[in-house]
Every structure is written in C-alpha cells, then in structure tokens.
Design a protein around this motif. Structure first.
Motif, mmCIF file in Angstrom:
data_model
loop_
_atom_site.group_PDB
_atom_site.id
_atom_site.type_symbol
_atom_site.label_atom_id
_atom_site.label_comp_id
_atom_site.label_asym_id
_atom_site.label_seq_id
_atom_site.Cartn_x
_atom_site.Cartn_y
_atom_site.Cartn_z
ATOM 1 N N GLN A 52 45.276 48.272 62.709
ATOM 2 C CA GLN A 52 45.099 46.913 63.216
ATOM 3 C C GLN A 52 46.218 45.990 62.756
ATOM 4 O O GLN A 52 46.740 45.184 63.537
ATOM 5 C CB GLN A 52 43.734 46.375 62.759
ATOM 6 N N THR A 103 39.610 45.123 66.036
ATOM 7 C CA THR A 103 39.912 46.021 67.142
ATOM 8 C C THR A 103 39.141 45.642 68.392
ATOM 9 O O THR A 103 38.046 45.087 68.311
ATOM 10 C CB THR A 103 39.590 47.476 66.772
ATOM 11 N N VAL A 130 44.147 44.991 69.730
ATOM 12 C CA VAL A 130 43.608 44.187 68.632
ATOM 13 C C VAL A 130 43.378 42.745 69.087
ATOM 14 O O VAL A 130 43.888 42.305 70.111
ATOM 15 C CB VAL A 130 44.550 44.163 67.398
ATOM 16 N N GLN A 149 42.035 52.658 59.930
ATOM 17 C CA GLN A 149 41.830 51.648 60.957
ATOM 18 C C GLN A 149 42.403 50.299 60.505
ATOM 19 O O GLN A 149 42.960 49.554 61.308
ATOM 20 C CB GLN A 149 40.336 51.510 61.267
ATOM 21 N N CYS A 182 42.298 40.293 61.599
ATOM 22 C CA CYS A 182 42.606 41.196 62.710
ATOM 23 C C CYS A 182 41.450 42.168 62.907
ATOM 24 O O CYS A 182 40.927 42.730 61.937
ATOM 25 C CB CYS A 182 43.875 42.001 62.437
#
Length: 236
Positions: A120, A85, A71, A116, A83
C-alpha cells in the motif's frame, strides 16, 4: 450467562454479524437469507506526509481513490497519511477471512502487519514520489476486520425470525452513512412490527435532508436480493 428479553433485536455486530446470525438460526434451513456476510481482515498504513504537504492544524486535505494503483489515502491525525487498499484482483492472496474476528486485534494470531502494508505504501508513493518511506523499525498501521457481504452491499432488513433485524455487511464505508442508516432501520422496524409485508412491498425511504433526491428503495438492501454487480471493494 445473562438473558435479556426484548421484542425487537437488531444485529449490528459488525464482523461478528455472521456469528450472531448463527445463534439466531441454529437450524440454517430456517434462515431465508440469500446474501451472507463474513469478517474480512484489513490493514491500513500510516506514513508521514510528503515534506511539501501540510495537513496538520486544520490544513486542507482530501480523500483520494486510485484504482490504477489499488489504494486510497486520506489525511490522518498528526500530519500523516493513511493508506488502504481497494482490493484489486492482484491482491487476492492477501484477502483473509478469519473464523474469529478477534484474532486480528492486538495479541491475536493475525494482528501483525504484513507485506500488504508495504504494498500500500509503495503504491501510494507512485503518485507521491516524495512520500517518506519508513524503515521497518518505524512502520505504523492498524489491523482490523470489515464485515463484508457477498456483494459488498449492506443488509438493512428484517429476517425470517419475528422481531429479529439486521444492519450488517457494512464493509468499511457505511459508518459515514450511519445517520440515514439508523433512520432507515427505525422506519423499517416500525413498519414491519405494524404488520407491513416489506418483502413484498419494500420500504421507500424519503431523503428528507436532500432536496429533490426523492427516495431510496430499500429492496437494494434486502436479505432476499440477488447479488448486486459492484466493484467488490470498500468503495461499493
């Protein structure tokens, strides 16, 4: 519809770039590009900052990339942390390439936050143990699309169609380079329209504001290049 005639057209359509290229080349055999682009669904997470950190009101902040946890994060408005990826291989199942980029925007079929988001935030918390973890009623984030090329390097180039140019495949980082990218496109278009063969002799772009840094060989951004070896993520 409305028809607008122009001697020069630049495809800078972001995640719609491949659809615009398809309009420009109804016969794919006439398109000599060796690198393709496609929309890639992305989501970012917004979370409160740890209690001991104050990034509000002009407080100092930083952008952090952590390949070990997969991340990156940075300060966000309101004292929060964003945040995202860096596309680690273990997240391949989350990589989505929607046929219609509009489907990821509010009201679309792919607009909802997914696991997801959780991944993260939890990964960021490995580095910031006091990071507040919102409950499901207070999750915040944004879903959108990158425009990614096969090798995650942008295409700044002309094409096999006279007067048709491309500034595409910019993923999630090239907005920070928009000033120099705009000048690159201006000089590239001016040179090609003047008859220079930039496929054979690529433009060398002088870095006027960076003393001692020389030039950029725009062959790196050619539609005719072989695929670069890269990190295959938003970091390039």
């Amino acid at each position: 519809g409305t028809v607008i005639s122009a001697g020069v057209v630049v495809n800078a359509a972001g995640p719609h770039s491949s659809a615009i290229n398809a309009l420009a080349f109804p016969d794919p055999a006439e398109n000599d590009m060796r690198i393709a682009t496609r929309p890639m669904r992305q989501e970012v997470s917004y979370v409160p900052s740890p209690p001991e950190i104050d990034w509000s009101d002009g407080g100092a902040g930083m952008v952090v990339t952590d390949p070990d946890t997969g991340v990156y994060w940075r300060p966000e408005v309101g004292g929060k942390i964003l945040c995202g990826t860096v596309e680690p291989p273990c997240d391949a199942s989350f990589h989505r390439y929607p046929e219609d980029p509009e489907s990821v925007y509010p009201g679309g079929a792919e607009s909802s936050l997914t696991e997801q988001w959780t991944n993260q935030v939890y990964r960021a918390a490995l580095r910031m143990p006091t990071l507040p973890l919102p409950d499901s009623a207070n999750t915040q984030g944004v879903v959108a699309c990158y425009d990614v090329s096969d090798d995650w390097t942008p295409i700044y180039d002309g094409s096999a169609l006279p007067g048709y140019y491309m500034a595409i495949g910019t993923s999630g980082n090239q907005f920070k380079n928009c000033g120099v990218a705009g000048r690159l496109m201006r000089e590239l278009i001016t040179a090609r329209e003047a008859g220079q063969d930039l496929d054979a002799h690529p433009l060398q772009l002088a870095l006027e504001r960076v003393p001692g840094c020389g030039t950029i060989d725009t062959a790196a951004f050619s539609r005719l290049r072989t695929s670069h070896s890269s990190a295959n993520n938003v970091m390039g």
